[in-house]
Enzyme design. Structure first.
Site, mmCIF file in Angstrom:
data_model
loop_
_atom_site.group_PDB
_atom_site.id
_atom_site.type_symbol
_atom_site.label_atom_id
_atom_site.label_comp_id
_atom_site.label_asym_id
_atom_site.label_seq_id
_atom_site.Cartn_x
_atom_site.Cartn_y
_atom_site.Cartn_z
ATOM 1 N N HIS A 63 -16.681 -20.764 -27.801
ATOM 2 C CA HIS A 63 -16.042 -19.452 -27.721
ATOM 3 C C HIS A 63 -17.070 -18.330 -27.628
ATOM 4 C CE1 HIS A 63 -12.623 -16.740 -28.304
ATOM 5 N NE2 HIS A 63 -13.393 -16.028 -29.103
ATOM 6 N N GLU A 118 -9.264 -10.791 -22.387
ATOM 7 C CA GLU A 118 -9.665 -11.766 -23.399
ATOM 8 C C GLU A 118 -8.496 -12.687 -23.707
ATOM 9 O OE1 GLU A 118 -12.160 -12.739 -25.323
ATOM 10 O OE2 GLU A 118 -13.717 -11.197 -25.307
ATOM 11 N N HIS A 136 -6.442 -15.104 -26.710
ATOM 12 C CA HIS A 136 -6.208 -15.407 -28.121
ATOM 13 C C HIS A 136 -5.208 -16.554 -28.180
ATOM 14 C CE1 HIS A 136 -7.001 -13.242 -32.153
ATOM 15 N NE2 HIS A 136 -8.135 -13.574 -31.583
#
Length: 736
Positions: free
Chosen positions: A45, A89, A91
Site C-alpha cells: 500500500h 485513492e 479505501h
C-alpha cells in the site's frame, strides 16, 4: 527488546528476505517498533513494490503539469494564475470490514491530500464496485455494504462542505467479498501558493496539528496489502474513525497557517500515520527528523511507541515551520481550537529517530525506509486467449431494453447521489447524472470538467484494450460536455500480484493506459495502486479506474436529455462497426446471456480523437441541444436515457444496417455520441472537416421512443414505461 521470531515477521507481512534486508540495513536486529515501522512503509500500500517498475511507463509530463507523481496530489496550470490539485485513492479493504467508516475516512484522506498541497477542495467523485444485490447468497450483505458506503461518503462530504458531483457504481459477482471504493477529489489555488511535503532546514521545528492520536487504524496500511480471509471481520480495529467537522477546522487552520509564510513543509498523516509523514518528509527533503513521542497528543492512556507510530487516527497533519516562527503557527491553530505541538525537529543526519521518555525506540535511515523499499519485478504471464463466441439466440429487443435499463449497472443511481450535497459552495455547473461533472472556477471565468471511468469486464477480457477504452471513454465524456481533456489520475485495483496471471493483468493494463494517455495527451499526474483485492483466493476483475480532468469556458454544457420535439438526432461517429461487433463484454451479454467472451470493442484511437475534437467544436458553436456518449448498453440505452429529461421528449430513429437487431441496438463500439440539434447541416459540416461520420438518424418526438431499421420497427415504447423500469430499479434491488 522483543525477540523477533519468524511468526512475528509473518504477522507483519514481511518476507524472510525483506527481514534480512532490514537487518543488513540497520546492522542489527530491529526493535519491535522498528519492525512495525518497516512493515507499514514496505507494505504494498505504501511502497508500491510490485508496481513501481511498471508505473514508470506512464506519461507524466505536459506543458500544463506543475507537479506529477511523487507528491500528495498532481497539479496542473489552468491559466489566470490558478492551478488545480487532484487525485484518486482507494479505501477498498476498510470499506468491506466497516462500510460507513471505511468510505467516510476514504473521503477524509483524499481531501487531506488536496489541501495539504495548499488547495481548497471544491469537488469529490466516487467510483464504486459491489457484488450484485440479487445474489442469492451475498445479496443482503452486498446491500448492507452499498448502503454503508454511500452513507459514509455522504456523511463526510456533506459535513465537510464539499460537493460530491458524480461518479459511477457497478455490480459484479467478483466484488462480493471485496468491494472497490475509489474516491477522487479536486481543489483550486493560486499556482504560486503550492506547498510540498518536504522537511528542510536543520533545526526547524516539526509540529503535530489536528486530532489526538488513538489506537484506531493501527496496521491499516499493511491490512490493505493482504488478501481477505474468513477472519477479516476481526480487523475492525484496523479501520479508522473519521470526524468531518474536525477536518473542516483542520482545512481552514492549515490554509490560514500557510498564508503566514511560516510553513516550510506539510504532510497529512494518512496511511501509516506518523510513520509515513515523518520519514517521507525527511526523505523528500534529504534530511532527518527526530521526534519525542511523549509530546504527541494522545487520546488513549499508556500507548506504546509501536501504537503511536502506526496509528492511522484521522484529521492529523505534520508541519515543518521556520525556526523562531512557531508562535505564528500555534496562534492560528489555537484560533480554530486544534492541538498544535512541537514534537521534534529537522536534523541533518537523514535518520528517522524516535524517542519515548528520552530513550531511542527507533532509528532508521529515511531514504531507505521511504524511497528504497524492496522493488520486485514479479513474474507475469500474458492473458489467456479469449473464449469463443457462443451462439446468440434471438431476443425481443423491447424486452431486452427494459431488462438492461433495470439492471444494476445501467439503472438510475439517483438513490445514491440524492444523498450527496452536490451543490454546496455554489460552483456546480453540472452534477451527478451527466456524462461529466462540471464545476466553475469563479476567479478565472473557466470551468473544470471531470469524469471517472473503468470497465472491469473489458479489462478481464483484455487488460490492455480495456485500459485503453477506459481512457478513451473518460476523454469522450469530457468532450461531450465541451471540455478539452488535459490530465489524468488513476486507481489500479487488482488481485494478488504474486500470481503471475494477476501481475500480467496489471502490466498489460498499465501499458495500455500509458499508450492511450500518451495519445490523448492526458498525462498521469498521480494516483493509487490497490493490490491484493482477493477474498478466499478469488480476485476481483482487473479494474483500473481513470479520473480525467478537462478545461472549458464557463457555460451551461449540453445535458443528456432531449429538450423538445422536432430536433434532428445525429449519431456523431456513425454506426461504430464495419462488421460483426465484439459483443462478449457488453451489458447485453451480461444481463441477457449471463456470459462473457471474446475481446472488448475495437478502439481506433485516431478516429476517437477526431470524433472528440468535432464534438468540442460543436459544443463551442452552441449547436448541440443535447449530447450523450454511447458506452454501456449501446445505442438503445443511450437513446432511452436521452428521453428521461423533464420534458419526456422521445425520438423516432430510422437506421440502415445489416446487423442483427441485438447487435445494432446494444453493441458498445466506442467513438460515438448521440446529439440533438436544430442545425444538422452545420453539425455535418464540422464533422466532415474532422473526417468523421455524422449521419442524421432521426428526430426528437413527443412521448415515445421508436427505433426502426430499414422500415422494421425494433423498439416502440412509451417514455414513461422505460423511465419507470430505469428509475426505480436500484431501490427495488435494495429492498430485495
Amino acid at each position: 527488546m522483543s525477540v523477533i521470531t519468524p511468526e512475528l515477521i509473518e504477522q507483519h507481512q514481511l518476507t524472510q528476505s525483506e527481514y534480512e534486508k532490514i537487518v543488513a540495513l540497520l546492522g542489527r536486529e530491529p526493535t519491535y517498533t522498528e519492525l512495525g515501522i518497516f512493515s507499514v512503509m514496505w507494505s504494498e500500500h505504501c511502497s508500491y513494490k510490485s508496481s513501481r517498475l511498471h508505473l514508470k511507463k506512464l506519461p507524466t509530463r505536459s506543458r500544463l503539469v506543475l507537479q506529477g507523481p511523487g507528491e500528495n496530489a498532481g497539479i496542473i496550470d489552468i491559466g489566470g494564475g490558478y492551478a488545480i490539485a487532484f487525485k484518486i485513492e482507494s479505501h477498498n479493504h476498510p470499506s468491506f470490514i466497516e462500510p460507513f467508516q471505511g468510505a467516510a475516512t476514504g473521503v477524509g484522506g483524499i481531501l487531506r491530500d488536496i489541501f495539504t498541497m495548499g488547495a481548497r477542495p471544491i469537488a469529490v467523485m466516487d467510483s464504486l464496485r459491489f457484488g450484485p444485490l440479487d445474489d442469492p447468497e451475498a445479496g443482503k450483505r452486498n446491500a448492507r455494504i452499498l448502503t454503508g458506503v454511500v452513507e459514509g461518503i455522504a456523511h463526510y462530504g456533506n459535513c465537510f462542505g464539499v460537493p460530491t458531483v458524480g461518479g459511477e457504481c457497478v455490480f459484479e459477482s467478483c466484488y462480493n467479498g471485496n468491494p472497490l471504493v475509489n474516491v477522487f477529489a479536486l481543489g483550486v489555488f493560486k499556482k504560486d501558493d503550492i506547498f510540498y511535503a518536504h522537511a528542510s532546514g536543520v533545526g526547524n521545528p516539526v509540529i503535530y496539528v489536528g486530532a489526538k492520536t488513538g489506537r484506531d487504524g493501527i496496521h491499516g496500511a499493511s491490512m490493505a496489502s493482504a488478501e481477505f480471509t474468513e477472519e477479516s471481520q476481526q480487523k475492525r480495529p484496523n479501520v479508522q474513525v473519521g470526524d468531518p467537522f474536525m477536518e473542516k477546522l483542520l482545512l481552514e487552520a492549515c490554509l490560514e497557517a500557510m498564508q503566514t509564510g511560516a510553513i516550510v513543509g506539510i504532510q497529512d498523516m494518512g496511511a501509516a500515520g506518523l510513520t509515513c509523514s515523518t520519514c517521507e518528509m525527511g526523505s523528500r527533503g534529504g534530511t532527518g527528523i527526530e521526534i519525542e513521542l511523549d509530546r504527541v497528543p494522545q487520546r488513549a492512556a499508556h500507548m506504546t511507541p509501536y501504537e503511536i507510530m502506526l496509528s492511522e487516527s484521522q484529521e492529523r497533519m505534520l508541519l515543518v515551520a521556520a525556526k523562531g516562527r512557531e508562535e505564528e503557527v500555534f496562534r492560528v491553530f489555537r484560533k480554530w481550537g486544534l492541538d498544535a505541538v512541537t514534537i521534534g525537529e529537522v536534523t541533518g543526519d537523514g535518520l528517522l529517530r524516535v524517542r519515548q521518555h528520552g530513550e531511542v525506540v527507533a532509528e532508521i535511515p529515511n531514504r531507505e525506509l521511504a524511497d528504497e523499499a524492496p522493488l520486485y519485478d514479479r513474474p507475469h504471464t500474458p492473458p489467456p486467449p479469449p473464449a469463443p463466441a457462443p451462439e446468440i439466440p434471438p431476443a425481443e429487443p423491447g424486452a431486452a431494453l427494459l431488462s438492461l435499463l433495470a439492471s444494476g449497472d445501467l439503472c438510475s443511481k439517483r438513490w445514491i447521489w440524492e444523498q450527496y450535497d452536490y451543490m454546496v459552495r455554489t460552483n456546480t455547473v453540472q452534477g451527478p447524472g451527466g456524462d461529466a461533472a462540471v464545476v466553475r472556477i469563479k476567479e478565472t471565468g473557466t470551468s473544470i470538467a471531470m469524469a471517472l471511468d473503468g470497465s472491469g469486464r473489458y479489462c478481464k477480457l483484455s487488460p490492455r484494450e480495456g485500459a485503453r477504452l477506459a481512457v478513451a471513454e473518460c476523454c469522450r465524456n469530457l468532450s461531450t460536455v465541451g471540455a478539452l481533456p488535459v490530465a489524468a489520475t488513476n486507481c489500479l485495483n487488482f488481485g494478488n500480484p504474486e500470481k503471475p496471471e494477476i501481475m500480467g493483468q496489471l502490466v498489460e493494463a498499465i501499458e495500455g493506459m500509458g499508450e492511450a494517455c500518451r495519445f490523448f495527451e492526458t498525462p498521469i499526474t498521480g494516483g493509487n495502486v490497490s493490490l491484493y483485492n482477493e477474498t478466499l483466493g478469488e480476485g476481483v476483475f482487473p479494474t483500473p479506474v481513470l479520473g480525467i480532468v478537462g478545461l472549458m469556458k464557463t457555460a451551461l454544457p449540453p445535458s443528456i436529455d432531449f429538450k423538445q420535439p422536432g430536433r434532428a438526432v445525429i449519431l456523431l461517429g456513425g454506426a461504430g462497426t464495419a462488421g460483426a461487433p465484439r459483443f462478449g463484454g457488453t451489458q447485453y451479454s451480461k444481463v441477457m446471456l449471463k456470459q462473457m467472451w471474446g475481446l472488448p470493442p475495437l478502439l481506433d484511437m485516431d478516429y476517437e480523437k477526431r470524433v472528440q475534437a468535432a464534438m468540442r467544436e460543436i459544443v463551442a458553436a452552441e449547436l448541440a441541444e443535447s449530447a450523450h456518449d454511447l458506452s454501456d448498453g449501446g445505442l438503445a440505452v443511450a437513446a432511452a436515457e436521452a428521453c428521461f429529461g423533464p420534458s419526456a421528449t422521445g425520438a423516432e430513429l430510422d437506421l440502415d444496417s445489416d446487423l442483427r437487431p441485438e447487435f445494432l441496438l446494444f453493441h458498445e463500439g466506442p467513438s460515438r455520441i448521440l446529439l440533438s440539434t436544430s442545425a444538422p447541416d452545420k453539425v455535418a459540416e464540422i464533422a466532415a472537416r474532422h473526417g468523421v461520420e455524422a449521419p442524421r438518424v432521426g428526430s426528437t418526438a413527443p412521448g415515445r421512443l421508436v427505433v426502426r431499421n430499414r422500415g422494421q420497427v425494433l423498439l416502440d415504447h412509451a417514455i414513461l414505461e422505460l423511465r419507470d423500469a430505469w428509475e426505480n430499479a436500484l431501490e427495488h434491488h435494495l429492498r430485495g
